[in-house]
Design an enzyme around this catalytic site. Structure first.
Site, PDB file in Angstrom:
ATOM      1  N   ASP A 161       0.842  -1.202   0.000  1.00  6.85           N
ATOM      2  CA  ASP A 161       0.000   0.000   0.000  1.00  6.85           C
ATOM      3  C   ASP A 161       0.879   1.254   0.000  1.00  6.85           C
ATOM      4  O   ASP A 161       0.579   2.244  -0.679  1.00  6.85           O
ATOM      5  CB  ASP A 161      -0.923  -0.011   1.229  1.00  6.85           C
ATOM      6  CG  ASP A 161      -1.617  -1.363   1.354  1.00  6.85           C
ATOM      7  OD1 ASP A 161      -2.209  -1.807   0.364  1.00  6.85           O
ATOM      8  OD2 ASP A 161      -1.528  -1.997   2.430  1.00  6.85           O
ATOM      9  N   ARG A 164       2.421   1.553  -3.491  1.00  4.57           N
ATOM     10  CA  ARG A 164       1.390   2.001  -4.442  1.00  4.57           C
ATOM     11  C   ARG A 164       1.170   3.507  -4.310  1.00  4.57           C
ATOM     12  O   ARG A 164       1.043   4.222  -5.311  1.00  4.57           O
ATOM     13  CB  ARG A 164       0.076   1.257  -4.160  1.00  4.57           C
ATOM     14  CG  ARG A 164       0.091  -0.179  -4.658  1.00  4.57           C
ATOM     15  CD  ARG A 164      -1.107  -0.960  -4.139  1.00  4.57           C
ATOM     16  NE  ARG A 164      -1.185  -2.255  -4.805  1.00  4.57           N
ATOM     17  CZ  ARG A 164      -1.962  -3.258  -4.392  1.00  4.57           C
ATOM     18  NH1 ARG A 164      -2.722  -3.116  -3.320  1.00  4.57           N
ATOM     19  NH2 ARG A 164      -1.984  -4.397  -5.065  1.00  4.57           N
ATOM     20  N   HIS A 189      -4.857  -3.199   6.387  1.00  2.00           N
ATOM     21  CA  HIS A 189      -4.746  -3.503   4.961  1.00  2.00           C
ATOM     22  C   HIS A 189      -6.122  -3.960   4.474  1.00  2.00           C
ATOM     23  O   HIS A 189      -6.458  -5.133   4.516  1.00  2.00           O
ATOM     24  CB  HIS A 189      -3.682  -4.590   4.734  1.00  2.00           C
ATOM     25  CG  HIS A 189      -3.640  -5.054   3.307  1.00  2.00           C
ATOM     26  ND1 HIS A 189      -3.164  -4.276   2.288  1.00  2.00           N
ATOM     27  CD2 HIS A 189      -4.036  -6.210   2.733  1.00  2.00           C
ATOM     28  CE1 HIS A 189      -3.272  -4.936   1.146  1.00  2.00           C
ATOM     29  NE2 HIS A 189      -3.802  -6.120   1.393  1.00  2.00           N
TER      30      HIS A 189
END
Ligand code: NDP
Length: 329
Positions: A161, A164, A189
């Site tokens: 994450d 990203r 998450h």
């Protein structure tokens, strides 16, 4: 030559495992001077054992200079015995007929068993990364079942994450990912995670002065939270190479340090920022000398608190379900 480190990987014959093992063996995770003993844990059925055997044959065929030993087993005690690092990737995927509670229950059994085995046979300072979903709660379960191991050593993966978010921001403001500092993803998450740009800078300039808040909240936050689903739609399979890459990044930072940079790790809360103690929560951390510390003293406003509350709620609901399962197991 250094003494080999033992790395235990579960779900090794799965998609993520297939990317992960070869990068570990090549030295991407622990460095080019660190020999590795790799042990894979697979389920005790013919297809899984056969698949793991195939992966072992391919590892052999790479003739990796750092790969000292490879083994595959379906016995957690054998897999985790004297392990320095455990990467818990294997988990039961959600099927169409499953409710969320069913998925939690199925995975709880796996992580209770693996937590206990780690507790009994691993090196006392083993570092554990849980990738298999729901990874924050699975890491909580394994930690609760391993009272002899430092609770701090049970972490879950939110580095994907984090990575990203880095790329989305770099593409938006046209800079390199390495120019961005201070970014982190808080929480669970899952759909409620919170990519936080409010403390990040690019070459000393606050990122929030380079983007508009509408893009941040209406575009970036849902894009990061929904990226896994977008990849399944595009590729027909869930993210694998990028997840393996994030797992490598997570362990490499933890062991070799993050060069004073903030990275995201989901770790047991110590109560910082009002996050209930013990929840496995995505925090900004800095890694040094084989350890990590939650970054303290960041300014938190109502905007953060609103996101934190959603994540706390999601994780506390999962915790209530699995606490019962742990108590009965
Ligand atoms: P796959 O289904 O391809 O692989 C899972 C593997 O785990 C299979 O080899 C499976 O074996 C094995 N497995 C299942 N149960 C056990 C067990 N009890 N012990 C050992 N192995 C077991 O999944 P992926 O590799 O794509 O994903 C793995 C996990 O990672 C999933 O839970 C996924 O949701 C999660 N993930 C997490 C991310 C994160 O950012 N935290 C990102 C992406 C994925 P068998 O073939 O016998 O079923």
């Amino acid at each position: 030559m250094k003494t080999p480190m033992k790395v235990a990987v579960t779900g090794a014959a799965g998609q993520i495992g297939y990317s992960l093992l070869f990068r570990i063996a090549a030295g991407d995770m622990l460095g080019e001077d660190q020999p590795i003993d790799l042990c894979m844990l697979e389920r005790d059925n013919e297809a899984s054992i056969k698949a793991a055997r195939g992966v072992m044959m391919e590892l052999d065929d790479c003739a990796f200079p750092l790969l000292n030993k490879v083994c595959s087993t379906s016995d957690p005690s054998e897999c985790f015995r004297d392990a320095d690092i455990a990467m818990l990737v294997g988990a039961r995927p959600r099927t169409a007929d499953m409710q969320r509670a069913d998925l939690l229950a199925a995975n709880a059994q796996i992580f209770v068993q693996q937590g206990r085995a780690i507790n009994n046979v691993a090196k006392p300072d083993i570092k554990v990364l849980v990738v298999g979903n729901p990874c924050n709660t699975n890491a909580y379960i394994a930690r609760k079942c391993a009272p002899n191991i430092n609770p701090k050593n049970f972490t879950a993966m939110m580095r994907l994450d984090h990575n990203r978010t880095l790329t989305q921001v770099a593409q938006k403001i046209n800079c390199k990912v390495t120019d961005i500092e201070g970014l982190c993803v808080w929480g669970n998450h899952g759909g409620t995670m919170f990519p936080d740009l409010t403390h990040s800078t690019v070459k000393g300039k606050p990122v929030m002065t380079m983007i508009d808040k509408t893009w941040y909240l209406s575009d970036l936050v849902p894009t990061v939270a929904g990226r896994g689903g977008a990849i399944i739609k595009a590729r027909g399979h869930s993210s694998a190479a990028s997840a393996a890459n994030a797992a490598i990044d997570h362990i490499r930072s933890w062991i070799k340090g993050s060069n004073d940079q903030i990275v995201t790790m989901a770790v047991p809360s110590d109560g910082s920022y009002g996050i209930p103690e013990g929840l496995t929560f995505g925090f900004p951390v800095v890694c040094k000398d084989g350890d990590y510390e939650i970054v303290k003293g960041l300014e938190i406003d109502d905007f953060h608190k609103e996101f934190f509350a959603k994540n706390i709620k999601a994780l506390e609901e999962e915790k209530a379900i699995v606490d019962e399962i742990i108590a009965k197991s």
